[in-house]
Design an enzyme around this catalytic site. Structure first.
Site, PDB file in Angstrom:
ATOM      1  N   LYS A   1      -2.308  -9.425   2.801  1.00 38.66           N
ATOM      2  CA  LYS A   1      -1.008 -11.145   2.867  1.00 38.66           C
ATOM      3  C   LYS A   1      -0.052 -10.653   3.689  1.00 38.66           C
ATOM      4  O   LYS A   1      -0.059 -11.616   4.351  1.00 38.66           O
ATOM      5  CB  LYS A   1      -0.653 -10.980   1.396  1.00 38.66           C
ATOM      6  CG  LYS A   1      -0.138 -12.346   0.709  1.00 38.66           C
ATOM      7  CD  LYS A   1       0.101 -13.080  -0.111  1.00 38.66           C
ATOM      8  CE  LYS A   1      -0.229 -11.992  -0.995  1.00 38.66           C
ATOM      9  NZ  LYS A   1       1.060 -11.539  -1.120  1.00 38.66           N
TER      10      LYS A   1
ATOM     11  N   THR B   1       0.174  -8.782   6.158  1.00 36.56           N
ATOM     12  CA  THR B   1      -0.469  -8.844   7.573  1.00 36.56           C
ATOM     13  C   THR B   1      -0.596 -10.544   8.472  1.00 36.56           C
ATOM     14  O   THR B   1      -0.219 -10.817   9.647  1.00 36.56           O
ATOM     15  CB  THR B   1      -2.067  -8.240   7.384  1.00 36.56           C
ATOM     16  OG1 THR B   1      -1.763  -7.207   7.630  1.00 36.56           O
ATOM     17  CG2 THR B   1      -2.572  -8.286   9.340  1.00 36.56           C
TER      18      THR B   1
ATOM     19  N   ARG C   1       9.362  -9.684   1.007  1.00 36.85           N
ATOM     20  CA  ARG C   1       9.688  -8.502   0.307  1.00 36.85           C
ATOM     21  C   ARG C   1       9.892  -6.805   1.197  1.00 36.85           C
ATOM     22  O   ARG C   1       9.208  -6.606   2.197  1.00 36.85           O
ATOM     23  CB  ARG C   1       9.380  -8.157  -0.832  1.00 36.85           C
ATOM     24  CG  ARG C   1       9.336  -9.534  -1.359  1.00 36.85           C
ATOM     25  CD  ARG C   1       8.361  -9.783  -2.720  1.00 36.85           C
ATOM     26  NE  ARG C   1       6.494  -9.761  -2.683  1.00 36.85           N
ATOM     27  CZ  ARG C   1       5.960  -8.504  -3.571  1.00 36.85           C
ATOM     28  NH1 ARG C   1       6.459  -8.336  -4.614  1.00 36.85           N
ATOM     29  NH2 ARG C   1       4.484  -8.340  -3.127  1.00 36.85           N
TER      30      ARG C   1
ATOM     31  N   LYS D   1      -1.333   1.984  -3.229  1.00 40.18           N
ATOM     32  CA  LYS D   1      -0.858   1.032  -2.190  1.00 40.18           C
ATOM     33  C   LYS D   1      -0.673   1.429  -0.825  1.00 40.18           C
ATOM     34  O   LYS D   1      -1.142   0.971   0.115  1.00 40.18           O
ATOM     35  CB  LYS D   1      -0.494  -0.321  -2.632  1.00 40.18           C
ATOM     36  CG  LYS D   1      -0.439  -1.601  -1.514  1.00 40.18           C
ATOM     37  CD  LYS D   1      -0.144  -2.879  -2.839  1.00 40.18           C
ATOM     38  CE  LYS D   1       0.059  -4.138  -1.778  1.00 40.18           C
ATOM     39  NZ  LYS D   1       1.075  -4.271  -0.676  1.00 40.18           N
TER      40      LYS D   1
ATOM     41  N   ALA E   1       5.302  -8.408  -8.817  1.00 43.50           N
ATOM     42  CA  ALA E   1       4.785  -9.825  -9.023  1.00 43.50           C
ATOM     43  C   ALA E   1       3.878  -9.574 -10.681  1.00 43.50           C
ATOM     44  O   ALA E   1       3.686 -10.864 -10.795  1.00 43.50           O
ATOM     45  CB  ALA E   1       3.940 -10.268  -7.869  1.00 43.50           C
TER      46      ALA E   1
ATOM     47  N   PHE F   1       0.998 -10.253  -4.820  1.00 46.14           N
ATOM     48  CA  PHE F   1      -0.589 -10.573  -5.382  1.00 46.14           C
ATOM     49  C   PHE F   1      -1.580 -12.009  -5.110  1.00 46.14           C
ATOM     50  O   PHE F   1      -0.539 -12.222  -4.094  1.00 46.14           O
ATOM     51  CB  PHE F   1      -0.400 -10.881  -6.932  1.00 46.14           C
ATOM     52  CG  PHE F   1       0.107  -8.437  -7.191  1.00 46.14           C
ATOM     53  CD1 PHE F   1      -0.644  -7.722  -6.574  1.00 46.14           C
ATOM     54  CD2 PHE F   1       0.881  -8.389  -7.816  1.00 46.14           C
ATOM     55  CE1 PHE F   1       0.137  -6.859  -6.780  1.00 46.14           C
ATOM     56  CE2 PHE F   1       1.529  -6.789  -7.850  1.00 46.14           C
ATOM     57  CZ  PHE F   1       0.555  -6.033  -7.672  1.00 46.14           C
TER      58      PHE F   1
ATOM     59  N   PHE G   1     -12.667  -9.098   8.892  1.00 46.19           N
ATOM     60  CA  PHE G   1     -12.767  -7.749   8.834  1.00 46.19           C
ATOM     61  C   PHE G   1     -14.108  -7.359  10.201  1.00 46.19           C
ATOM     62  O   PHE G   1     -15.225  -8.220   9.981  1.00 46.19           O
ATOM     63  CB  PHE G   1     -13.082  -7.245   8.196  1.00 46.19           C
ATOM     64  CG  PHE G   1     -11.996  -6.636   6.531  1.00 46.19           C
ATOM     65  CD1 PHE G   1     -11.642  -5.433   6.624  1.00 46.19           C
ATOM     66  CD2 PHE G   1     -10.761  -7.383   6.757  1.00 46.19           C
ATOM     67  CE1 PHE G   1     -10.416  -4.858   6.019  1.00 46.19           C
ATOM     68  CE2 PHE G   1     -10.149  -7.281   6.219  1.00 46.19           C
ATOM     69  CZ  PHE G   1     -10.060  -5.842   5.139  1.00 46.19           C
TER      70      PHE G   1
ATOM     71  N   TRP H   1      -4.551  -9.326  12.608  1.00 43.90           N
ATOM     72  CA  TRP H   1      -5.108  -8.033  12.425  1.00 43.90           C
ATOM     73  C   TRP H   1      -5.274  -6.866  13.373  1.00 43.90           C
ATOM     74  O   TRP H   1      -4.778  -6.159  14.481  1.00 43.90           O
ATOM     75  CB  TRP H   1      -5.965  -7.517  11.570  1.00 43.90           C
ATOM     76  CG  TRP H   1      -5.905  -5.895  11.910  1.00 43.90           C
ATOM     77  CD1 TRP H   1      -4.863  -4.952  10.026  1.00 43.90           C
ATOM     78  CD2 TRP H   1      -6.181  -4.515  12.025  1.00 43.90           C
ATOM     79  NE1 TRP H   1      -5.466  -3.964  10.328  1.00 43.90           N
ATOM     80  CE2 TRP H   1      -6.421  -3.271  11.327  1.00 43.90           C
ATOM     81  CE3 TRP H   1      -7.630  -4.915  12.865  1.00 43.90           C
ATOM     82  CZ2 TRP H   1      -6.246  -2.316  11.857  1.00 43.90           C
ATOM     83  CZ3 TRP H   1      -8.323  -3.435  13.937  1.00 43.90           C
ATOM     84  CH2 TRP H   1      -6.823  -2.280  13.103  1.00 43.90           C
TER      85      TRP H   1
END
Length: 555
Positions: A70, A72, A93, A104, A272, A300, A380, A408
């Site tokens: 998210k 990224t 954030r 994480k 969150a 999230f 991906f 990415w």
């Protein structure tokens, strides 16, 4: 393949003064913290508020160990919008040290879609979280000190609700005994620690409009009650002024840059699944006053972050989002379709077709708020055309588009198609935002509305004690507050293993808490911890500094 930290380290960053110039921030408003980050003195922004940008929310499907990306995607979308000539700013954030050293990892994006300097943002940054920790714990100390010196306010020491905080995952501190060792050390009582990002001070920090509103909200924090049930606030203890002083510099938003040299504001960071999960209102408003488009995110999945962004932040601030982007991956949808993490490398379009129920649920939910949504498929290596087709078809069934994004690997250039689509949606002006429920709805009904309309539960289970608490708060004048649902981020239910799009379940509310300063009522659903623990192999084990002073192992 280079790691995120290697990509970040190889980048040539622009001086923060150049980033400020690109953002339209006068040098007089800049308070540098080194060469590549700065705080912004809003009092020195004379033109703040003359521009009103379009607000774009980035949210996601429910998080899985497979990853969604998210942040990224937020960075990639921002870079792409700037690349196609739309003046855009990020509002994100700040990362918590807890996830950085836990499971994480960092929270600055990934690959060629990052905000930098990556190490500094993830570790201490400009000290905002430390200031919030200090302000929170000062209030805790003043409660105990007040009781020690005679307890003129009549605090019932059994009913002190204000705990202490620390921005590190530490399960051993969840429940502790304080004041042991005799009368000289105060009074013995049970208490505990939460993680800093779960602090009401953090929530207040991110919802306050300015320093005056910050102090007013801090003063309204309820820390304890007397024997006859009267609320004791931080203002009663005369703690709000000193707490505000500790936060006077932290409240200024932080300016950094993306790898492509675009301005980004990173400020505040409530969880969150415990709090409302959005960056500071001050940073969002500042960005809206400086740019034509503002990309922000909520923590999230959309069932938690987006719902709270809409029902809490937008309601309190009067914001009206213009568009929403729902991020997902083929891998995440395969997990929602029943594939184990170890088997995600194999093509399985059928599993994706099963898992898209989770995506479709989130699209439906975002639309309930009157905000048009589009899907970003974060690519991906190993994804296949057949798997992508299942996602595209699901989006079409919901009357929207799913766009394949390669930010990415390619930075902003890999998200140009998404940027063009988002700009078209925002420019069209088709949003008709409204919160999910009215202010005057009873608190219990607000909780039930979120549970039934967003989680698709059949009902909530609320114990009699919590029912009485909600009724009492309504009688005390808090009935118009929104609710903040605290539950697992992994599922629409309270069972983290129940993936996909479950419905007809019951949401048990085991506790309710009043966050009078932040301006919401927290409903804690299921088994949820406000102080996480470290995993069996914490990320901290791999983090070290080498002989050149460079950090390794941070991701």
């Amino acid at each position: 393949m280079l790691s995120d930290i290697a990509i970040s380290r190889a980048a040539t960053l622009l001086p923060i003064g150049e980033i400020a110039r690109r953002a339209g921030i006068d040098e007089a408003a800049l308070e540098p913290h080194g060469r590549f980050k700065a705080k912004i003195d809003l009092a020195a922004l004379p033109d703040r508020g003359t521009r009103r940008g379009k607000l774009i929310l980035v949210t996601a499907t429910n998080p899985t160990p497979a990853g969604e990306g998210k942040t990224t995607t937020s960075v990639g979308l921002d870079d792409a919008l700037n690349l196609i000539g739309r003046k855009t700013m990020l509002a994100l954030r700040e990362p918590s040290l807890g996830p950085c050293f836990g499971t994480k990892g960092g929270a600055t994006g990934g690959g060629y879609a990052q905000v930098v300097p990556m190490e500094e943002i993830n570790l201490h940054f400009t000290g905002d979280f430390h200031a919030i920790t200090a302000a929170h714990n000062l209030l805790a100390a003043m409660i105990d000190n007040h009781v020690y010196w005679g307890n003129a306010l009549g605090i019932d020491t059994r009913r002190v609700s204000w705990r202490r905080v620390l921005d590190v995952n530490d399960r051993a501190l969840r429940s502790v005994a304080a004041g042991l060792g005799g009368a000289a050390n105060g009074f013995a009582r049970e208490t505990g620690f939460d993680i800093t990002v779960a602090s009401e001070v953090m929530a207040i920090f991110c919802l306050a409009r300015d320093i005056e509103d910050l102090q007013a909200r801090l003063g309204r924090i309820i820390v304890a009650r007397t024997r006859d049930g009267r609320a004791i606030t931080a203002r009663d203890l005369k703690a709000d002024g000193a707490m505000t002083v500790l936060l006077k510099d932290a409240i200024k938003p932080n300016l950094v840059q993306t790898l492509e040299g675009n301005p980004a504001l990173i400020h505040g960071g409530p969880f969150a699944n415990i709090a409302h999960g959005c960056n500071s209102l001050i940073a969002t408003e500042t960005a809206l006053g400086l740019a034509d488009y503002v990309v922000t995110e909520a923590g999230f999945g959309a069932d938690l972050g987006a719902e709270k962004f809409f029902d809490i932040k937008c309601r309190q601030a009067g914001l009206a989002p213009d568009a929403a982007v729902i991020v997902t991956t083929v891998r995440a949808l395969k997990m929602n379709g029943g594939v184990a993490k170890a088997d995600l490398g194999a093509e399985d379009a059928a599993a994706v077709a099963r898992g898209v129920a989770n995506l479709e649920r989130h699209i439906e939910n975002v639309r309930q708020f009157g905000v048009p949504a589009i899907v970003a498929v974060n690519a991906f290596a190993g994804d296949t055309p057949a798997e992508y087709a299942a996602v595209f078809e699901a989006a079409e069934r919901q009357g929207t588009r799913a766009i394949l994004c390669r930010h990415w690997a390619e930075g902003g250039a890999g998200a140009v198609e998404l940027a063009e689509a988002v700009a078209e949606i925002a420019d069209r002006g088709g949003a008709s935002f409204a919160p999910l429920y009215a202010d005057n709805l009873p608190l219990r009904d607000k909780i039930e509305t979120v549970a039934t309309r967003i989680y698709r539960a059949s009902a909530i289970a609320l114990d009699p004690h919590s029912e009485r608490q909600l009724a009492r708060w309504e009688s005390e004048g808090f009935g118009a507050l929104p609710v903040c649902m605290a539950k697992t981020q992994y599922s629409f239910s309270v069972d983290p293993t129940l993936l996909g799009a479950p419905h007809g379940h019951v949401i048990p509310v085991r506790e309710v808490r009043l966050a009078a300063g932040a301006g919401f009522v927290v409903a804690i659903c299921g088994d949820l911890m406000t102080m996480p623990g470290l995993p069996r192999t914490p990320a901290a084990e791999a983090i070290r500094i080498d002989e050149r002073g460079q950090i390794d192992g941070l991701f």
